[in-house]
Design an enzyme around this catalytic site. Structure first.
Site, PDB file in Angstrom:
ATOM      1  N   HIS A 126      37.568  -3.774 -35.620  1.00  0.00           N
ATOM      2  CA  HIS A 126      38.063  -3.223 -36.813  1.00  0.00           C
ATOM      3  C   HIS A 126      37.580  -3.277 -38.201  1.00  0.00           C
ATOM      4  CE1 HIS A 126      41.573  -2.135 -34.075  1.00  0.00           C
ATOM      5  NE2 HIS A 126      41.459  -3.340 -33.426  1.00  0.00           N
ATOM      6  N   HIS A 169      45.323  -6.272 -31.581  1.00  0.00           N
ATOM      7  CA  HIS A 169      44.825  -7.402 -31.158  1.00  0.00           C
ATOM      8  C   HIS A 169      45.133  -8.683 -32.224  1.00  0.00           C
ATOM      9  CE1 HIS A 169      42.511  -5.815 -27.641  1.00  0.00           C
ATOM     10  NE2 HIS A 169      41.606  -6.561 -27.664  1.00  0.00           N
TER      11      HIS A 169
END
Length: 346
Positions: free
Chosen positions: A308, A222
């Site tokens: 993340h 991403h």
């Protein structure tokens, strides 16, 4: 009757003073703006470009700090294996993987980036006749820059003569696909029929058989996508947005004769006014590019805040910056590469 000056665009390349080595004398060269050794290097971005690129690590840092200190995220349950919060305790709508913007913007992000890029290229007069299928040199080189960046995105996240680089790096760092226990005998039998190499080959294949990636370093796809796409749009549009003389960028390029020069576009109209408005029909592409770049920044902030680890986000940023540097900054120092992909606005 006095003659009128017509609108024209010419490229101005002025040698930069460098201790008198091979440059014209002070009396024979035009006056240059105040410069520093940093600005004189063709390998480095301008101060303005540096400030623009600094937005990305600053955004990641801000989002990561928020995720560490905010009471809402500290109280929520984060599953590092799934890299997501439990939907029932997610601290925000944007912390859910199924949120509208993640599903319909980020997941198909390259579609929106491509649409914005194409809109800018075919509607802006600096690249060719607006809304006309004329293949100019600038449009061709812009397409080559886009193709290079797109190929990088494909190799990193989609396919690279097999598994993409993100999946390969996960396995190289010790990661593997672990199959979860299931009460379904058929599902278990199907998993047993598949070879261990196939199960561990890609993240997508692992999810298909009901497994999980575990044990390796997962570069944030991403973060990579959002930074790569939006910075490409910004660097393509920047020469267009900085039309006022006082804001014009001073990029340095190394020419084939070994001299470092300043390349810019000088535009004047018949009345001598250099502040020329962008035609209405060409503003569509700029608005589309700004819209996609702005949404990409917002989703980057949300990714930094809710998904993340710090290191995964950092490596996503690093890989994106390497690709951007190779396409938009390295050509300034390599004349051969610059002849292929060109420079935006030149």
């Amino acid at each position: 009757m006095s003659a009128r000056r017509q609108t024209r665009s010419t490229k101005v390349e002025v040698p930069i003073p460098a201790d008198g080595k091979g440059f014209p004398s002070t009396t024979s060269r035009p006056t240059m703006p105040d410069s520093t050794p940093y600005l004189d290097s063709p390998f480095l971005p301008t101060i303005l470009e540096l400030c623009l690129l600094a937005i990305y690590p600053s955004t990641l840092l801000l989002g990561s700090i928020f995720s560490t200190l905010a009471p809402s995220t500290r109280a929520a349950t984060y599953n590092p294996t799934y890299q997501a919060y439990d939907p029932s305790t997610a601290p925000s709508y944007f912390a859910r993987k199924g949120n509208f913007f993640n599903v319909y913007f980020v997941k198909i992000g390259w579609f929106w980036i491509t649409l914005a890029f194409a809109s800018f290229v075919i509607t802006h007069s600096s690249l060719g006749p607006p809304l006309r299928p004329v293949l100019t040199k600038r449009r061709t080189q812009a397409a080559l820059r886009y193709a290079t960046i797109t190929l990088t995105w494909i190799f990193i996240t989609q396919w690279c003569f097999g598994a993409p680089i993100i999946d390969r790096s996960f396995r190289w760092t010790g990661g593997k696909c672990e199959v979860l226990y299931s009460d379904s005998y058929a599902a278990e039998q199907e998993r047993e029929d598949m070879s261990g190499v196939e199960k561990a080959l890609t993240h997508a294949a692992c999810k298909t058989i009901g497994g999980q990636w575990k044990g390796g370093h997962d570069i944030s796809g991403h973060v990579f996508l959002l930074i790569l796409g939006s910075s490409m749009l910004w660097l393509e549009m920047l020469p267009t947005l900085l039309r006022m003389e006082g804001l014009r960028e001073a990029r340095r390029v190394l020419t084939s004769d070994g001299l470092v020069r300043s390349a810019s576009i000088e535009t004047t109209d018949r009345e001598g006014d250099k502040n020329i408005a962008v035609p209405r029909e060409t503003s569509i592409g700029v608005k589309a590019g700004l819209g996609v770049a702005g949404m990409s920044w917002w989703m980057l902030l949300m990714t930094a805040a809710y998904f993340h680890t710090w290191f995964e986000k950092f490596t996503g940023l690093l890989v994106a910056f390497i690709a951007i540097y190779a396409v938009y900054f390295l050509p300034r120092a390599l004349p051969v590469w610059r002849k292929v992909v060109g420079l935006p606005g030149v």
